[in-house]
Design a protein around this motif. Structure first.
Motif, PDB file in Angstrom:
ATOM      1  N   ASN A  24       0.866  -1.158   0.000  1.00 52.86           N
ATOM      2  CA  ASN A  24       0.000   0.000   0.000  1.00 52.86           C
ATOM      3  C   ASN A  24       0.909   1.216   0.000  1.00 52.86           C
ATOM      4  O   ASN A  24       1.927   1.222  -0.664  1.00 52.86           O
ATOM      5  N   HIS A  25       0.608   2.208   0.730  1.00 50.88           N
ATOM      6  CA  HIS A  25       1.377   3.441   0.826  1.00 50.88           C
ATOM      7  C   HIS A  25       2.868   3.156   0.999  1.00 50.88           C
ATOM      8  O   HIS A  25       3.258   2.395   1.868  1.00 50.88           O
ATOM      9  N   GLY A  26       3.711   3.723   0.110  1.00 56.71           N
ATOM     10  CA  GLY A  26       5.142   3.509   0.267  1.00 56.71           C
ATOM     11  C   GLY A  26       5.938   3.910  -0.945  1.00 56.71           C
ATOM     12  O   GLY A  26       5.590   4.859  -1.654  1.00 56.71           O
ATOM     13  N   ILE A  27       7.021   3.146  -1.205  1.00 54.14           N
ATOM     14  CA  ILE A  27       7.940   3.445  -2.297  1.00 54.14           C
ATOM     15  C   ILE A  27       8.119   2.208  -3.174  1.00 54.14           C
ATOM     16  O   ILE A  27       8.430   1.122  -2.676  1.00 54.14           O
ATOM     17  N   LEU A  28       7.937   2.397  -4.477  1.00 49.21           N
ATOM     18  CA  LEU A  28       8.301   1.400  -5.467  1.00 49.21           C
ATOM     19  C   LEU A  28       9.726   1.726  -5.894  1.00 49.21           C
ATOM     20  O   LEU A  28      10.012   2.852  -6.302  1.00 49.21           O
ATOM     21  N   VAL A  29      10.628   0.747  -5.778  1.00 49.88           N
ATOM     22  CA  VAL A  29      12.032   0.931  -6.134  1.00 49.88           C
ATOM     23  C   VAL A  29      12.337   0.061  -7.343  1.00 49.88           C
ATOM     24  O   VAL A  29      12.243  -1.158  -7.273  1.00 49.88           O
ATOM     25  N   LEU A  30      12.699   0.695  -8.455  1.00 49.94           N
ATOM     26  CA  LEU A  30      13.221  -0.009  -9.622  1.00 49.94           C
ATOM     27  C   LEU A  30      14.730   0.083  -9.523  1.00 49.94           C
ATOM     28  O   LEU A  30      15.273   1.181  -9.341  1.00 49.94           O
ATOM     29  N   VAL A  31      15.433  -1.047  -9.635  1.00 50.70           N
ATOM     30  CA  VAL A  31      16.870  -1.050  -9.397  1.00 50.70           C
ATOM     31  C   VAL A  31      17.606  -1.816 -10.488  1.00 50.70           C
ATOM     32  O   VAL A  31      17.181  -2.888 -10.895  1.00 50.70           O
ATOM     33  N   GLY A  32      18.702  -1.199 -10.978  1.00 46.33           N
ATOM     34  CA  GLY A  32      19.547  -1.828 -11.989  1.00 46.33           C
ATOM     35  C   GLY A  32      21.006  -1.752 -11.566  1.00 46.33           C
ATOM     36  O   GLY A  32      21.435  -0.766 -10.961  1.00 46.33           O
ATOM     37  N   PHE A  33      21.757  -2.792 -11.876  1.00 49.59           N
ATOM     38  CA  PHE A  33      23.131  -2.916 -11.401  1.00 49.59           C
ATOM     39  C   PHE A  33      24.142  -2.895 -12.536  1.00 49.59           C
ATOM     40  O   PHE A  33      23.851  -3.323 -13.646  1.00 49.59           O
ATOM     41  N   GLU A  34      25.351  -2.424 -12.194  1.00 47.50           N
ATOM     42  CA  GLU A  34      26.522  -2.475 -13.069  1.00 47.50           C
ATOM     43  C   GLU A  34      27.540  -3.416 -12.421  1.00 47.50           C
ATOM     44  O   GLU A  34      27.517  -3.593 -11.191  1.00 47.50           O
ATOM     45  N   PRO A  35      28.465  -3.993 -13.208  1.00 47.71           N
ATOM     46  CA  PRO A  35      29.450  -4.913 -12.632  1.00 47.71           C
ATOM     47  C   PRO A  35      30.282  -4.296 -11.505  1.00 47.71           C
ATOM     48  O   PRO A  35      30.685  -4.997 -10.581  1.00 47.71           O
ATOM     49  N   GLU A  36      30.520  -3.002 -11.541  1.00 46.33           N
ATOM     50  CA  GLU A  36      31.362  -2.334 -10.541  1.00 46.33           C
ATOM     51  C   GLU A  36      30.639  -2.081  -9.225  1.00 46.33           C
ATOM     52  O   GLU A  36      31.270  -1.671  -8.241  1.00 46.33           O
ATOM     53  N   ASP A  37      29.336  -2.269  -9.169  1.00 48.53           N
ATOM     54  CA  ASP A  37      28.572  -1.960  -7.960  1.00 48.53           C
ATOM     55  C   ASP A  37      28.970  -2.890  -6.819  1.00 48.53           C
ATOM     56  O   ASP A  37      29.086  -4.098  -6.993  1.00 48.53           O
ATOM     57  N   ILE A  38      29.170  -2.277  -5.633  1.00 45.87           N
ATOM     58  CA  ILE A  38      29.591  -3.014  -4.442  1.00 45.87           C
ATOM     59  C   ILE A  38      28.683  -2.638  -3.276  1.00 45.87           C
ATOM     60  O   ILE A  38      27.808  -1.773  -3.410  1.00 45.87           O
ATOM     61  N   ASN A  39      28.915  -3.273  -2.130  1.00 46.54           N
ATOM     62  CA  ASN A  39      28.077  -3.018  -0.961  1.00 46.54           C
ATOM     63  C   ASN A  39      28.013  -1.549  -0.578  1.00 46.54           C
ATOM     64  O   ASN A  39      26.985  -1.079  -0.099  1.00 46.54           O
ATOM     65  N   GLU A  40      29.085  -0.818  -0.779  1.00 45.34           N
ATOM     66  CA  GLU A  40      29.079   0.618  -0.471  1.00 45.34           C
ATOM     67  C   GLU A  40      27.990   1.339  -1.288  1.00 45.34           C
ATOM     68  O   GLU A  40      27.303   2.215  -0.777  1.00 45.34           O
ATOM     69  N   ASP A  41      27.846   0.956  -2.556  1.00 41.95           N
ATOM     70  CA  ASP A  41      26.787   1.535  -3.391  1.00 41.95           C
ATOM     71  C   ASP A  41      25.413   1.160  -2.847  1.00 41.95           C
ATOM     72  O   ASP A  41      24.514   1.998  -2.750  1.00 41.95           O
ATOM     73  N   PHE A  42      25.250  -0.118  -2.500  1.00 43.04           N
ATOM     74  CA  PHE A  42      23.967  -0.601  -1.987  1.00 43.04           C
ATOM     75  C   PHE A  42      23.600   0.153  -0.708  1.00 43.04           C
ATOM     76  O   PHE A  42      22.465   0.618  -0.552  1.00 43.04           O
ATOM     77  N   GLU A  43      24.567   0.268   0.211  1.00 39.56           N
ATOM     78  CA  GLU A  43      24.301   0.919   1.492  1.00 39.56           C
ATOM     79  C   GLU A  43      23.960   2.390   1.322  1.00 39.56           C
ATOM     80  O   GLU A  43      23.080   2.919   2.010  1.00 39.56           O
TER      81      GLU A  43
END
Length: 149
Positions: A24-43
């Motif tokens: 219900n009320h909230g945020i829809l997150v569409l997410v796409g990744f690149e090979p260089e993405d790491i946990n720092e990016d995720f966090e």
């Protein structure tokens, strides 16, 4: 890592005629990744998702974050966020992570998000998903972890 955040009154994702995620009320997150993405990016992105003040307060001013409104999050993987359209009319997805890596990145992103926020609903990685939403506002925000300005 790229995301599109949409403030929604409701959103759902269906795979093969079955609802796999519904909020219900909230945020829809569409997410796409690149090979260089790491946990720092995720966090960094997760912190933005949880702390962005994009919900209205009692004065109808966007001053509240999702936690303050008891909102929910629906996450959908979407490699097309890395479409390159500079040349020709057929998008290139050369910058997007390959499916095996992207699936690992998606699962790690979800794991980190679920450690910081509940509840989290999700789509099915790599599936043909049908996403329904009612954008509230509309509020739609693009975030790229490689452009932290």
């Amino acid at each position: 890592m790229r995301t599109i955040l949409q403030r929604v009154q409701h959103a759902s994702v269906t795979v093969d005629g079955k609802i796999t995620g519904n909020i219900n009320h909230g945020i829809l997150v569409l997410v796409g990744f690149e090979p260089e993405d790491i946990n720092e990016d995720f966090e960094w992105i997760i912190k933005k998702i949880i702390q962005l003040r994009i919900f209205n307060d009692e004065n109808n001013v966007m001053n509240l974050d999702i936690q303050q409104t008891n909102g929910e999050i629906l996450v959908i993987s979407q490699f097309t966020l890395h479409a390159a359209v500079k040349k020709g009319n057929r998008p290139s997805y050369i910058k997007a992570s390959k499916p095996d890596l992207a699936n690992e990145q998606y699962e790690e992103f979800l794991n980190l998000l679920e450690n910081n926020f509940k509840p989290v609903q999700k789509g099915i990685f790599g599936a043909d998903m049908k996403v329904e939403l009612l954008n509230d506002g509309p509020v739609t925000i693009f975030i790229d972890s490689k452009n932290r300005e």
